[in-house]
Design a protein around this motif. Sequence first.
Motif, short mmCIF file in Angstrom:
data_model
loop_
_atom_site.label_atom_id
_atom_site.label_comp_id
_atom_site.label_asym_id
_atom_site.label_seq_id
_atom_site.Cartn_x
_atom_site.Cartn_y
_atom_site.Cartn_z
N LEU A 239 -3.32 -16.46 -5.26
CA LEU A 239 -3.46 -15.38 -4.27
C LEU A 239 -3.63 -15.94 -2.86
CD1 LEU A 239 -5.79 -12.89 -6.20
CD2 LEU A 239 -3.36 -12.58 -5.64
N ALA A 240 -4.44 -16.98 -2.73
CA ALA A 240 -4.69 -17.54 -1.40
C ALA A 240 -3.48 -18.30 -0.87
CB ALA A 240 -5.91 -18.45 -1.44
N LEU A 241 -2.95 -19.23 -1.68
CA LEU A 241 -1.81 -20.02 -1.23
C LEU A 241 -0.56 -19.16 -1.10
CD1 LEU A 241 -1.18 -23.01 -0.52
CD2 LEU A 241 -0.31 -23.27 -2.85
N GLY A 242 -0.43 -18.18 -2.00
CA GLY A 242 0.71 -17.26 -1.90
C GLY A 242 0.67 -16.45 -0.61
N THR A 243 -0.51 -15.97 -0.23
CA THR A 243 -0.63 -15.24 1.04
C THR A 243 -0.32 -16.16 2.22
OG1 THR A 243 -2.32 -13.79 0.09
CG2 THR A 243 -2.21 -13.92 2.49
N PHE A 244 -0.82 -17.39 2.17
CA PHE A 244 -0.54 -18.38 3.21
C PHE A 244 0.97 -18.58 3.34
CE2 PHE A 244 -1.60 -23.08 4.51
CZ PHE A 244 -1.16 -22.83 5.79
N ALA A 263 9.04 -11.10 -6.99
CA ALA A 263 8.42 -11.89 -5.93
C ALA A 263 7.32 -12.79 -6.47
CB ALA A 263 7.86 -10.97 -4.84
N VAL A 264 6.51 -12.26 -7.38
CA VAL A 264 5.43 -13.04 -7.97
C VAL A 264 5.99 -14.24 -8.73
CG1 VAL A 264 3.70 -13.00 -9.82
CG2 VAL A 264 3.71 -11.22 -8.05
N GLU A 265 7.08 -14.04 -9.46
CA GLU A 265 7.67 -15.16 -10.21
C GLU A 265 8.17 -16.25 -9.28
OE1 GLU A 265 7.33 -15.20 -13.58
OE2 GLU A 265 6.28 -13.32 -13.17
N LEU A 342 -2.27 -11.67 -17.73
CA LEU A 342 -3.39 -11.25 -16.90
C LEU A 342 -3.16 -11.70 -15.45
CD1 LEU A 342 -6.22 -10.16 -16.39
CD2 LEU A 342 -7.14 -12.34 -17.19
N ALA A 343 -2.74 -12.93 -15.27
CA ALA A 343 -2.48 -13.44 -13.92
C ALA A 343 -1.40 -12.62 -13.23
CB ALA A 343 -2.06 -14.91 -13.98
N ARG A 344 -0.38 -12.25 -13.97
CA ARG A 344 0.70 -11.44 -13.39
C ARG A 344 0.18 -10.06 -12.96
NH1 ARG A 344 4.23 -14.17 -17.51
NH2 ARG A 344 5.88 -15.22 -16.30
N VAL A 345 -0.63 -9.44 -13.81
CA VAL A 345 -1.19 -8.14 -13.46
C VAL A 345 -2.00 -8.23 -12.17
CG1 VAL A 345 -2.93 -6.42 -14.13
CG2 VAL A 345 -1.21 -7.17 -15.79
N GLU A 346 -2.80 -9.28 -12.04
CA GLU A 346 -3.64 -9.44 -10.85
C GLU A 346 -2.79 -9.66 -9.60
OE1 GLU A 346 -7.66 -11.33 -12.85
OE2 GLU A 346 -5.98 -12.66 -12.42
N MET A 347 -1.79 -10.52 -9.70
CA MET A 347 -0.97 -10.80 -8.52
C MET A 347 -0.08 -9.61 -8.16
SD MET A 347 0.07 -14.84 -8.88
CE MET A 347 0.35 -14.86 -10.64
N ARG A 348 0.46 -8.94 -9.16
CA ARG A 348 1.31 -7.78 -8.89
C ARG A 348 0.54 -6.63 -8.26
NH1 ARG A 348 4.48 -7.95 -14.75
NH2 ARG A 348 5.87 -9.70 -14.27
N SER A 349 -0.76 -6.57 -8.52
CA SER A 349 -1.59 -5.54 -7.91
C SER A 349 -2.07 -5.97 -6.53
CB SER A 349 -2.80 -5.25 -8.80
OG SER A 349 -2.41 -4.75 -10.06
N ALA A 350 -2.53 -7.22 -6.41
CA ALA A 350 -3.23 -7.67 -5.20
C ALA A 350 -2.30 -7.93 -4.02
CB ALA A 350 -4.06 -8.91 -5.51
N PHE A 351 -1.19 -8.60 -4.25
CA PHE A 351 -0.32 -8.95 -3.12
C PHE A 351 0.20 -7.72 -2.36
CE2 PHE A 351 0.60 -13.29 -5.06
CZ PHE A 351 0.01 -14.00 -4.03
N PRO A 352 0.85 -6.76 -3.04
CA PRO A 352 1.36 -5.61 -2.28
C PRO A 352 0.24 -4.77 -1.67
CG PRO A 352 1.68 -5.27 -4.63
CD PRO A 352 1.24 -6.68 -4.46
#
Length: 391
Positions: A239-244, A263-265, A342-352
């Motif tokens: 989440l942090a490095l992806g946002t960066f 995008a997450v993939e 689980l990681a995918r669910v978190e990233m797919r929710s948090a990034f957008p």
Amino acid sequence: MTEAITIPTERPTPFDPPAELAGLREKRPITRMAYPDGHLGWLVTSHALVREVLADRRFSARSELRHRPTEASGRPAEPAPPGMFISSDPPEHTRYRHLLTGEFTVRRMRLLTERVEEITKTYLDAMERQGPPADLVASFAAPIPAVVICELLGVPEDERERFMAESETLMRADVPAEQKAAAYVAVQLHMKELVAAKRAEPTDDILSGLTRSDLTEEELANIGFLLLGSGLDTTANMLALGTFALLTHPAEISALITDTDQAVEELLRHLSIVPFLVRTALEDVELGGETVRAGESVTLSIPAANRDPGRYPDPDRLDLGRDTSAHLGFGHGVHQCLGQQLARVEMRSAFPALFTRFPTLRLATDPGEVPLRDDMLIHGVHSLPVTWEVR
């Protein structure tokens, strides 16, 4: 005979693998490597060969056979304690994996989406109330997966900070072995106490469910420890490095909103926060034109494999619309990451949610000033100063 190398570690940018890996991948995708403890093994850098090793049962994940490519502990390698399934082979690994697979089904993880969205909204609300600037790691990237995995495991709210601090000590590459050992003992003790509490009064969580199996207290504590550490560290750093990465490639943000799943993939492929995996040959194996002898460790560079131009055209470009099939961000084979859904669910929710709430989000410092996690086993950033326009 080709001279043995040491594993390259210096990254040219926060998002790119060490430059030497590309040259090795092109000329010698499997090459001799000298390990810090004196072992002479191998480094593998191509997508095809990394995938081949991860799928081959003749290569073991057992900890007592493994040599680490970046540090020598000074202590003899030991078998993994009961329950540490990521450092075991079938059939032992299969037994643990089977018990846990039912807890991490795609369906169950998708059902978590609403709760993850609620948790994400809570932290975005707090960021907005506090106002800019903010450290995105402390305000967003770290707490969201921490709350999710702690709720899944049934860790009481007043104990979460302690678990997180001890887990962070274990993930640091610059912490002395004695300090790591003390942190491991502490987190094991706390986890055993938690397991005992779940046996006495089960609740609706993964640990409580596992107490109904034939697993011992030690096995349950070690499984809980593994799940906690994995759930805290990897997703937080993505989440942090992806946002960066997105803030330094702003043209890609619209693609994130349009097709979040894809995008997450691509972020998983492009960033590859796990720098390597290690396997050890159980017998002589022919690999990429070389003979890996029984007992030799093979270090698999995940970032190099995920940037292989033989698999992904123009691989160094962040392209959220590209085909990322077969990326190795979650590994491959029987040890492929159990918590990937689980990681995918978190990233797919948090990034957008982040970029929709703060459309003017930007770095609050020069990119070169962002502190990287060069002292940690998982790549990422220690903090990410951001700001935005207040509406």
